[in-house]
Design a protein around this motif. Structure first.
Motif, PDB file in Angstrom:
ATOM      1  N   ASP A 112       0.831  -1.202   0.000  1.00 41.56           N
ATOM      2  CA  ASP A 112       0.000   0.000   0.000  1.00 41.56           C
ATOM      3  C   ASP A 112       0.867   1.254   0.000  1.00 41.56           C
ATOM      4  O   ASP A 112       1.577   1.547   0.959  1.00 41.56           O
ATOM      5  N   LEU A 113       0.780   2.013  -1.077  1.00 42.48           N
ATOM      6  CA  LEU A 113       1.625   3.195  -1.234  1.00 42.48           C
ATOM      7  C   LEU A 113       1.215   4.342  -0.320  1.00 42.48           C
ATOM      8  O   LEU A 113       2.059   5.127   0.120  1.00 42.48           O
ATOM      9  N   ALA A 114      -0.064   4.468  -0.008  1.00 37.48           N
ATOM     10  CA  ALA A 114      -0.493   5.527   0.916  1.00 37.48           C
ATOM     11  C   ALA A 114       0.093   5.283   2.300  1.00 37.48           C
ATOM     12  O   ALA A 114       0.614   6.205   2.942  1.00 37.48           O
ATOM     13  N   LEU A 115       0.025   4.040   2.768  1.00 35.04           N
ATOM     14  CA  LEU A 115       0.616   3.715   4.060  1.00 35.04           C
ATOM     15  C   LEU A 115       2.123   3.967   4.045  1.00 35.04           C
ATOM     16  O   LEU A 115       2.691   4.470   5.021  1.00 35.04           O
ATOM     17  N   GLN A 116       2.772   3.628   2.939  1.00 28.63           N
ATOM     18  CA  GLN A 116       4.210   3.869   2.833  1.00 28.63           C
ATOM     19  C   GLN A 116       4.525   5.357   2.901  1.00 28.63           C
ATOM     20  O   GLN A 116       5.498   5.766   3.544  1.00 28.63           O
ATOM     21  N   ALA A 117       3.704   6.176   2.259  1.00 30.66           N
ATOM     22  CA  ALA A 117       3.934   7.625   2.283  1.00 30.66           C
ATOM     23  C   ALA A 117       3.773   8.173   3.698  1.00 30.66           C
ATOM     24  O   ALA A 117       4.593   8.990   4.160  1.00 30.66           O
ATOM     25  N   PHE A 118       2.741   7.737   4.409  1.00 31.82           N
ATOM     26  CA  PHE A 118       2.545   8.219   5.777  1.00 31.82           C
ATOM     27  C   PHE A 118       3.638   7.699   6.703  1.00 31.82           C
ATOM     28  O   PHE A 118       4.086   8.413   7.607  1.00 31.82           O
ATOM     29  N   SER A 126      10.704  11.294  12.950  1.00 33.05           N
ATOM     30  CA  SER A 126      11.429  10.557  13.992  1.00 33.05           C
ATOM     31  C   SER A 126      12.935  10.697  13.856  1.00 33.05           C
ATOM     32  O   SER A 126      13.679  10.093  14.622  1.00 33.05           O
ATOM     33  N   GLY A 127      13.375  11.459  12.860  1.00 28.84           N
ATOM     34  CA  GLY A 127      14.808  11.599  12.639  1.00 28.84           C
ATOM     35  C   GLY A 127      15.402  10.497  11.787  1.00 28.84           C
ATOM     36  O   GLY A 127      16.608  10.352  11.696  1.00 28.84           O
ATOM     37  N   GLU A 128      14.543   9.721  11.153  1.00 28.15           N
ATOM     38  CA  GLU A 128      14.978   8.608  10.298  1.00 28.15           C
ATOM     39  C   GLU A 128      14.838   9.007   8.830  1.00 28.15           C
ATOM     40  O   GLU A 128      14.188   8.325   8.048  1.00 28.15           O
ATOM     41  N   GLY A 129      15.468  10.119   8.465  1.00 29.66           N
ATOM     42  CA  GLY A 129      15.347  10.646   7.113  1.00 29.66           C
ATOM     43  C   GLY A 129      15.826   9.689   6.042  1.00 29.66           C
ATOM     44  O   GLY A 129      15.215   9.575   4.976  1.00 29.66           O
ATOM     45  N   ARG A 130      16.910   8.988   6.326  1.00 27.82           N
ATOM     46  CA  ARG A 130      17.455   8.037   5.343  1.00 27.82           C
ATOM     47  C   ARG A 130      16.428   6.947   5.022  1.00 27.82           C
ATOM     48  O   ARG A 130      16.176   6.626   3.868  1.00 27.82           O
ATOM     49  N   GLN A 131      15.823   6.376   6.052  1.00 27.68           N
ATOM     50  CA  GLN A 131      14.828   5.331   5.840  1.00 27.68           C
ATOM     51  C   GLN A 131      13.590   5.897   5.130  1.00 27.68           C
ATOM     52  O   GLN A 131      12.994   5.235   4.291  1.00 27.68           O
ATOM     53  N   ALA A 132      13.208   7.141   5.460  1.00 27.88           N
ATOM     54  CA  ALA A 132      12.060   7.781   4.811  1.00 27.88           C
ATOM     55  C   ALA A 132      12.313   7.959   3.317  1.00 27.88           C
ATOM     56  O   ALA A 132      11.451   7.648   2.487  1.00 27.88           O
ATOM     57  N   VAL A 133      13.495   8.449   2.965  1.00 27.78           N
ATOM     58  CA  VAL A 133      13.829   8.652   1.554  1.00 27.78           C
ATOM     59  C   VAL A 133      13.868   7.313   0.829  1.00 27.78           C
ATOM     60  O   VAL A 133      13.361   7.185  -0.297  1.00 27.78           O
ATOM     61  N   ARG A 134      14.434   6.303   1.461  1.00 27.50           N
ATOM     62  CA  ARG A 134      14.491   4.960   0.867  1.00 27.50           C
ATOM     63  C   ARG A 134      13.081   4.480   0.520  1.00 27.50           C
ATOM     64  O   ARG A 134      12.813   4.011  -0.590  1.00 27.50           O
ATOM     65  N   LEU A 135      12.166   4.619   1.477  1.00 28.39           N
ATOM     66  CA  LEU A 135      10.797   4.176   1.275  1.00 28.39           C
ATOM     67  C   LEU A 135      10.124   4.940   0.139  1.00 28.39           C
ATOM     68  O   LEU A 135       9.460   4.355  -0.723  1.00 28.39           O
ATOM     69  N   LEU A 136      10.327   6.239   0.108  1.00 28.91           N
ATOM     70  CA  LEU A 136       9.715   7.054  -0.951  1.00 28.91           C
ATOM     71  C   LEU A 136      10.305   6.750  -2.328  1.00 28.91           C
ATOM     72  O   LEU A 136       9.572   6.706  -3.320  1.00 28.91           O
ATOM     73  N   LEU A 137      11.619   6.545  -2.391  1.00 26.64           N
ATOM     74  CA  LEU A 137      12.230   6.207  -3.679  1.00 26.64           C
ATOM     75  C   LEU A 137      11.719   4.869  -4.203  1.00 26.64           C
ATOM     76  O   LEU A 137      11.430   4.731  -5.390  1.00 26.64           O
ATOM     77  N   ARG A 138      11.588   3.900  -3.319  1.00 24.23           N
ATOM     78  CA  ARG A 138      11.071   2.594  -3.737  1.00 24.23           C
ATOM     79  C   ARG A 138       9.616   2.714  -4.207  1.00 24.23           C
ATOM     80  O   ARG A 138       9.220   2.097  -5.184  1.00 24.23           O
ATOM     81  N   ALA A 139       8.824   3.516  -3.495  1.00 21.55           N
ATOM     82  CA  ALA A 139       7.423   3.719  -3.892  1.00 21.55           C
ATOM     83  C   ALA A 139       7.343   4.428  -5.243  1.00 21.55           C
ATOM     84  O   ALA A 139       6.530   4.067  -6.092  1.00 21.55           O
ATOM     85  N   LEU A 140       8.202   5.426  -5.444  1.00 18.58           N
ATOM     86  CA  LEU A 140       8.237   6.143  -6.718  1.00 18.58           C
ATOM     87  C   LEU A 140       8.588   5.185  -7.854  1.00 18.58           C
ATOM     88  O   LEU A 140       7.906   5.157  -8.887  1.00 18.58           O
TER      89      LEU A 140
END
Length: 171
Positions: A112-118, A126-140
């Motif tokens: 679910d891409l909406a859940l991934q975005a949230f 939470s200060g986990e920018g690297r993991q956030a970017v990883r998740l968004l790049l994979r979703a993109l």
């Protein structure tokens, strides 16, 4: 008129009120229903949603939790309750709880891409920018129909997993 029919009619009316922009009235009706049927997951979910619409996020949380802890939600409503709870925790600054709940949601709805975005937003907070970017790049990479994104999909997916990867040319 039996009690199930009365419940269904009252719930439908409250949902219609919310959808028509009368969230205060919907909330009042849903609070009565929730008090009458505290174990009803669908009523709890709709009550949480009405609170959220009114900006009463803190008051929505226990209803989302009740909805997710009960039985009887459709798959769509269960998804909505997870997203609502995770998003609400994030809005309230409860980033760790947001990450936990959205992670739990993705166990049930892994693609679910909406859940991934949230989740990405909560990870960022939470200060986990690297993991956030990883998740968004994979979703993109997985969801974009943009020709250029698809041309570079493999590279985007590769670097999503190793953002610090550099080729050492000429060194």
């Amino acid at each position: 008129m039996n009690s199930d029919h009365r419940r269904d009619t009252a719930l439908t009316q409250a949902m219609q009120l919310r959808e028509q922009g009368h969230a205060d009235q919907a909330r009042e009706q849903l609070m009565v229903l929730a008090k009458r049927s505290p174990e009803d997951a669908e009523i709890a979910y709709q009550t949480a949603w009405a609170h959220d619409v009114l900006g009463l996020e803190a008051e929505a949380v226990p209803f989302y939790e009740r909805a997710l802890g009960g039985a009887g939600l459709t798959e769509e409503d269960r998804h909505g309750a997870f997203l609502g709870l995770g998003s609400t925790h994030r809005v309230l600054g409860r980033y760790k709880l947001a990450v936990q709940n959205l992670g739990r949601a993705l166990e049930e709805f892994p693609d679910d891409l909406a859940l991934q975005a949230f989740l990405a937003m909560a990870l960022y907070n939470s200060g986990e920018g690297r993991q956030a970017v990883r998740l968004l790049l994979r979703a993109l990479a997985a969801s974009s129909s943009d020709r250029r994104v698809q041309d570079y999909r493999r590279a985007i997916e590769h670097y999503a997993d190793d953002l610090d990867s550099l080729q050492q040319e000429g060194k």
